[in-house]
Design an enzyme around this catalytic site. Structure first.
Site, PDB file in Angstrom:
ATOM      1  N   GLU A 260       0.822  -1.211   0.000  1.00  0.00           N
ATOM      2  CA  GLU A 260       0.000   0.000   0.000  1.00  0.00           C
ATOM      3  C   GLU A 260       0.856   1.261   0.000  1.00  0.00           C
ATOM      4  O   GLU A 260       0.522   2.252  -0.657  1.00  0.00           O
ATOM      5  CB  GLU A 260      -0.955  -0.045   1.194  1.00  0.00           C
ATOM      6  CG  GLU A 260      -2.008  -1.137   1.028  1.00  0.00           C
ATOM      7  CD  GLU A 260      -2.861  -1.383   2.267  1.00  0.00           C
ATOM      8  OE1 GLU A 260      -3.854  -2.127   2.153  1.00  0.00           O
ATOM      9  OE2 GLU A 260      -2.538  -0.843   3.338  1.00  0.00           O
TER      10      GLU A 260
ATOM     11  N   ALA B  82      -6.135  -6.693  12.331  1.00  0.00           N
ATOM     12  CA  ALA B  82      -7.023  -6.121  13.346  1.00  0.00           C
ATOM     13  C   ALA B  82      -8.103  -7.088  13.833  1.00  0.00           C
ATOM     14  O   ALA B  82      -8.433  -7.104  15.024  1.00  0.00           O
ATOM     15  CB  ALA B  82      -7.667  -4.848  12.804  1.00  0.00           C
TER      16      ALA B  82
END
Length: 447
Positions: free
Chosen positions: A183, A329
């Site tokens: 990213e 997460a």
């Protein structure tokens, strides 16, 4: 004058069971939110006074989002609806599981239940020189420092007449091709294509090279080979130079030296190559394996019934996950919620329920309309659909209405303009050993 000696934890005495949480990440915050109430006193310790949405750190680093949009003050998350919750922004220096105490820089506190939710820290694999000069990306301050470094490098490249120095300033090396590295590389490539030529019309950005270096044989190793292949193709279309099966040997702030003998001249090296558990002092070494605390299916640390670990710092093995859950997460969020339920069961002398991870899939983005998704059932998405899913998921899991609104507005604005308003150098970054630049910056700031 305030000194450590004049401070104390100042936690009120209580007859309720006290739960001490170390860490304010996804696991710790979701545990506290589902635990704070009338049955327990909840105390949270963290070096940071905010909850950070780490998946968007790279957008702060590349001047797409302001730091405040991905960080929410801990105290704002726990208002009057969470009675007997106490937050202290202090570093834990030691835990004593035998005495059931936690020691911080300003005092000691006893506990009934201890939860370690400290997450991870950057792993440089023992290479101290790389550690000295590379830019990590683990918290908001890292992202702000990296943003300053990138913007300063562009400004300096615009002012030098030496083509070799200019190319060195423009070059960026990203080490590690997991989701963060991919990213980051894609985001910088989009800056090079759409933002920087307008900011610096006098610079030839064909001289700027973005390298993505990965030690394994493909990008996005945690994701499927299908998503990996799509991402590799997207990165090359964006002009990123992808080097797989390649390791970094050294970096001195000027030249990146690879194991194969190749050298890359670059002033910016971003380290996204690995993490290790952010352990706390005092826990026995036998509770650790590969930098994580070994836990059972109830998140109890091996050998203890009143010490728990959740999230990235916890190594929970199962038949489906023999090497533990992925360091993302969702396991931390789900373990935080589940452990809160189990602590309530302990309080009521009920049987604990084992944790079972629901894998919602994995996402990674490289640019506009460029993303991949691995979904349950061995399904894969790429392109616009995966990109739209990535946007939705990240907006959904941001904490706070203001953050959701500001981030969404930023993304909509950038979708139509490719522009952002955060390309400002608020805190200039200067390496500690760069005396000449330090002197120059001091002269710049003189009235």
């Amino acid at each position: 004058m305030v000194t450590p000696e004049t401070l104390s934890l100042n936690i009120p005495a209580t007859k309720k069971p006290r739960v001490v949480i170390i860490g304010s990440g996804f696991g710790g915050v979701n545990l506290a939110k589902n635990l704070a109430g009338h049955e327990f006193q909840v105390v949270m310790f963290s070096k940071l006074n905010y909850f950070g949405f780490w998946p968007l750190l790279y957008q702060v680093a590349t001047a797409r989002l302001e730091p405040e949009t991905i960080a929410e003050p801990i105290r704002k998350l726990f208002d009057k609806d969470y009675p007997d919750f106490h937050f202290r922004p202090v570093r834990v220096t030691n835990v004593d599981p035998a005495a059931k105490t936690v020691t911080t820089l300003v005092g000691e506190l006893s506990y009934d239940y201890l939860v370690i939710a400290t997450g991870t820290r950057t792993n440089y694999f023992g290479n101290d020189q790389v550690k000295q000069f590379a830019f990590p990306l683990k918290q908001v301050s890292d992202a702000v420092s990296l943003r300053s470094q990138l913007l300063q490098a562009f400004e300096q490249a615009n002012m030098t007449s030496d083509p070799a120095i200019r190319e060195q300033l423009l070059n960026v090396v990203v080490v590690g091709a997991g989701p963060t590295g991919v990213e980051m590389a894609g985001s910088i490539a989009e800056m090079r294509a759409h933002v920087l030529p307008e900011d610096y019309p006098g610079l030839d950005f064909s001289q700027m090279h973005i390298y993505l270096v990965e030690g394994l044989d493909r990008v996005l190793p945690p994701m499927s080979p299908v998503s990996s292949a799509h991402t590799h193709e997207d990165l090359e279309e964006l002009g990123v130079i992808v080097k797989t099966n390649t390791l970094v040997e050294n970096y001195d702030g000027q030249v990146v030296r690879l194991k194969n003998g190749e050298e890359i001249r670059a002033r910016t090296l971003i380290w996204a190559a690995g993490v290790t558990g952010a352990t706390v002092e005092g826990m026995p070494k036998e509770t650790l394996e590969r930098g994580r605390y070994v836990v059972n299916l109830f998140n109890q640390v091996q050998g203890y019934s009143d010490v728990f670990a959740i999230g990235d710092i916890a190594l929970m093995r199962s038949e489906k996950w023999p090497n533990g859950h992925p360091g993302v997460a969702q396991p931390a969020i789900q373990q935080g919620v589940h452990l809160a339920k189990n602590l309530h069961r302990l309080r009521r002398n009920e049987k604990l329920e084992p944790f079972s991870y629901f894998d919602k899939g994995s996402l990674a983005i490289t640019g506009r309309n460029r993303a991949v998704a691995d979904l349950p059932g061995d399904k894969h998405l790429s392109g616009f659909m995966a990109w739209a899913a990535w946007l939705f998921v990240h907006i959904f899991y941001l904490i706070g209405f203001r953050s959701k609104l500001v981030v969404m507005a930023n993304w909509v604005y950038r979708f139509f303009t490719y522009q952002s308003g955060t390309r400002v150098i608020i805190s200039p970054f200067v390496r500690k050993d760069d005396v000449k630049t330090q002197e120059f910056m001091q002269r710049q700031q003189m009235e």
